[in-house]
Design a protein around this motif. Structure first.
Motif, PDB file in Angstrom:
ATOM      1  N   UNK A  94     -27.600 -11.165  -1.365  1.00 30.28           N
ATOM      2  CA  UNK A  94     -26.458 -11.077  -0.433  1.00 30.28           C
ATOM      3  C   UNK A  94     -25.428 -10.251  -0.138  1.00 30.28           C
ATOM      4  N   UNK A  95     -24.725 -10.669  -1.652  1.00 31.99           N
ATOM      5  CA  UNK A  95     -23.761  -9.680  -1.803  1.00 31.99           C
ATOM      6  C   UNK A  95     -23.942  -8.058  -2.071  1.00 31.99           C
ATOM      7  N   UNK A  96     -25.519  -7.186  -2.235  1.00 31.01           N
ATOM      8  CA  UNK A  96     -25.533  -6.070  -2.196  1.00 31.01           C
ATOM      9  C   UNK A  96     -25.703  -6.128  -0.311  1.00 31.01           C
ATOM     10  N   UNK A  97     -26.377  -6.837   0.118  1.00 28.67           N
ATOM     11  CA  UNK A  97     -26.343  -6.076   1.799  1.00 28.67           C
ATOM     12  C   UNK A  97     -25.349  -6.301   2.290  1.00 28.67           C
ATOM     13  N   UNK A  98     -24.078  -7.290   2.263  1.00 32.10           N
ATOM     14  CA  UNK A  98     -22.822  -7.485   2.956  1.00 32.10           C
ATOM     15  C   UNK A  98     -21.967  -5.825   2.456  1.00 32.10           C
ATOM     16  N   UNK A  99     -22.541  -5.362   1.399  1.00 37.61           N
ATOM     17  CA  UNK A  99     -21.428  -4.620   0.789  1.00 37.61           C
ATOM     18  C   UNK A  99     -21.530  -3.191   1.215  1.00 37.61           C
ATOM     19  N   UNK A 100     -23.061  -3.148   1.560  1.00 40.31           N
ATOM     20  CA  UNK A 100     -23.917  -2.194   2.528  1.00 40.31           C
ATOM     21  C   UNK A 100     -23.518  -2.042   4.165  1.00 40.31           C
ATOM     22  N   UNK A 101     -23.508  -3.120   4.215  1.00 36.16           N
ATOM     23  CA  UNK A 101     -22.659  -3.188   6.426  1.00 36.16           C
ATOM     24  C   UNK A 101     -21.685  -3.379   6.785  1.00 36.16           C
ATOM     25  N   UNK A 102     -20.567  -3.460   5.655  1.00 37.29           N
ATOM     26  CA  UNK A 102     -19.323  -2.983   5.447  1.00 37.29           C
ATOM     27  C   UNK A 102     -18.577  -2.165   4.796  1.00 37.29           C
ATOM     28  N   UNK A 103     -19.614  -1.301   4.828  1.00 29.96           N
ATOM     29  CA  UNK A 103     -18.713   0.099   4.052  1.00 29.96           C
ATOM     30  C   UNK A 103     -18.741   1.074   4.512  1.00 29.96           C
ATOM     31  N   UNK A 104     -17.204   1.043   4.664  1.00 34.38           N
ATOM     32  CA  UNK A 104     -16.365   1.493   5.577  1.00 34.38           C
ATOM     33  C   UNK A 104     -16.430   3.685   5.391  1.00 34.38           C
ATOM     34  N   UNK A 105     -16.472   3.963   4.592  1.00 31.53           N
ATOM     35  CA  UNK A 105     -16.432   4.245   3.469  1.00 31.53           C
ATOM     36  C   UNK A 105     -17.030   5.853   5.087  1.00 31.53           C
ATOM     37  N   UNK A 106     -18.122   5.362   5.000  1.00 29.96           N
ATOM     38  CA  UNK A 106     -18.422   7.084   6.219  1.00 29.96           C
ATOM     39  C   UNK A 106     -17.862   6.708   7.840  1.00 29.96           C
ATOM     40  N   UNK A 107     -17.280   5.329   7.966  1.00 28.62           N
ATOM     41  CA  UNK A 107     -16.556   5.449   9.052  1.00 28.62           C
ATOM     42  C   UNK A 107     -15.295   5.916   8.888  1.00 28.62           C
ATOM     43  N   UNK A 108     -14.628   6.378   8.195  1.00 30.88           N
ATOM     44  CA  UNK A 108     -13.643   6.865   7.271  1.00 30.88           C
ATOM     45  C   UNK A 108     -13.773   8.499   7.640  1.00 30.88           C
ATOM     46  N   UNK A 109     -14.526   8.619   7.302  1.00 30.46           N
ATOM     47  CA  UNK A 109     -14.783  10.516   7.481  1.00 30.46           C
ATOM     48  C   UNK A 109     -15.437  10.640   8.832  1.00 30.46           C
ATOM     49  N   UNK A 110     -15.554  10.191   9.420  1.00 31.59           N
ATOM     50  CA  UNK A 110     -16.277   9.966  10.670  1.00 31.59           C
ATOM     51  C   UNK A 110     -14.717  10.945  11.789  1.00 31.59           C
ATOM     52  N   UNK A 111     -13.670   9.744  11.501  1.00 29.15           N
ATOM     53  CA  UNK A 111     -11.848   9.174  12.024  1.00 29.15           C
ATOM     54  C   UNK A 111     -11.600  10.996  11.411  1.00 29.15           C
ATOM     55  N   UNK A 112     -11.925  11.360   9.783  1.00 29.00           N
ATOM     56  CA  UNK A 112     -11.240  12.562   9.112  1.00 29.00           C
ATOM     57  C   UNK A 112     -11.776  13.498   9.961  1.00 29.00           C
ATOM     58  N   UNK A 113     -13.260  13.782  10.303  1.00 32.88           N
ATOM     59  CA  UNK A 113     -13.066  14.539  10.662  1.00 32.88           C
ATOM     60  C   UNK A 113     -13.463  14.506  12.548  1.00 32.88           C
ATOM     61  N   UNK A 114     -12.878  13.920  13.413  1.00 32.58           N
ATOM     62  CA  UNK A 114     -12.556  14.017  14.554  1.00 32.58           C
ATOM     63  C   UNK A 114     -13.802  13.245  15.348  1.00 32.58           C
TER      64      UNK A 114
END
Length: 68
Positions: A48-68
């Motif tokens: 469950x910890x792994x599932x939640x960690x992957x589901x709430x990983x915001x690193x790709x979201x930040x990349x999308x925001x930075x790249x417009x």
């Protein structure tokens, strides 16, 4: 759902995700999770910890925001 989509993790709906969490950690089966139940449940369940960690990983979201 948006975070899951950005991370390429769309194999389950938000409802299915919530149901899994409740099934695993709603220890008194009252249909509600206290913060204490949630924290204790996630700390005790490695999958469950792994599932939640992957589901709430915001690193790709930040990349999308930075790249417009």
């Amino acid at each position: 759902q948006a975070i899951q989509a950005i991370n390429g993790c769309t194999n389950m709906s938000a409802e299915e995700f919530a149901n899994i969490i409740f099934q695993k950690i709603d220890v008194n089966n009252d249909g509600e999770l206290t913060l204490e139940e949630f924290i204790n449940g996630v700390e005790k369940d490695e999958d469950l910890m792994e599932l939640i960690t992957k589901s709430f990983d915001l690193s790709n979201v930040l990349k999308v925001i930075q790249n417009g």
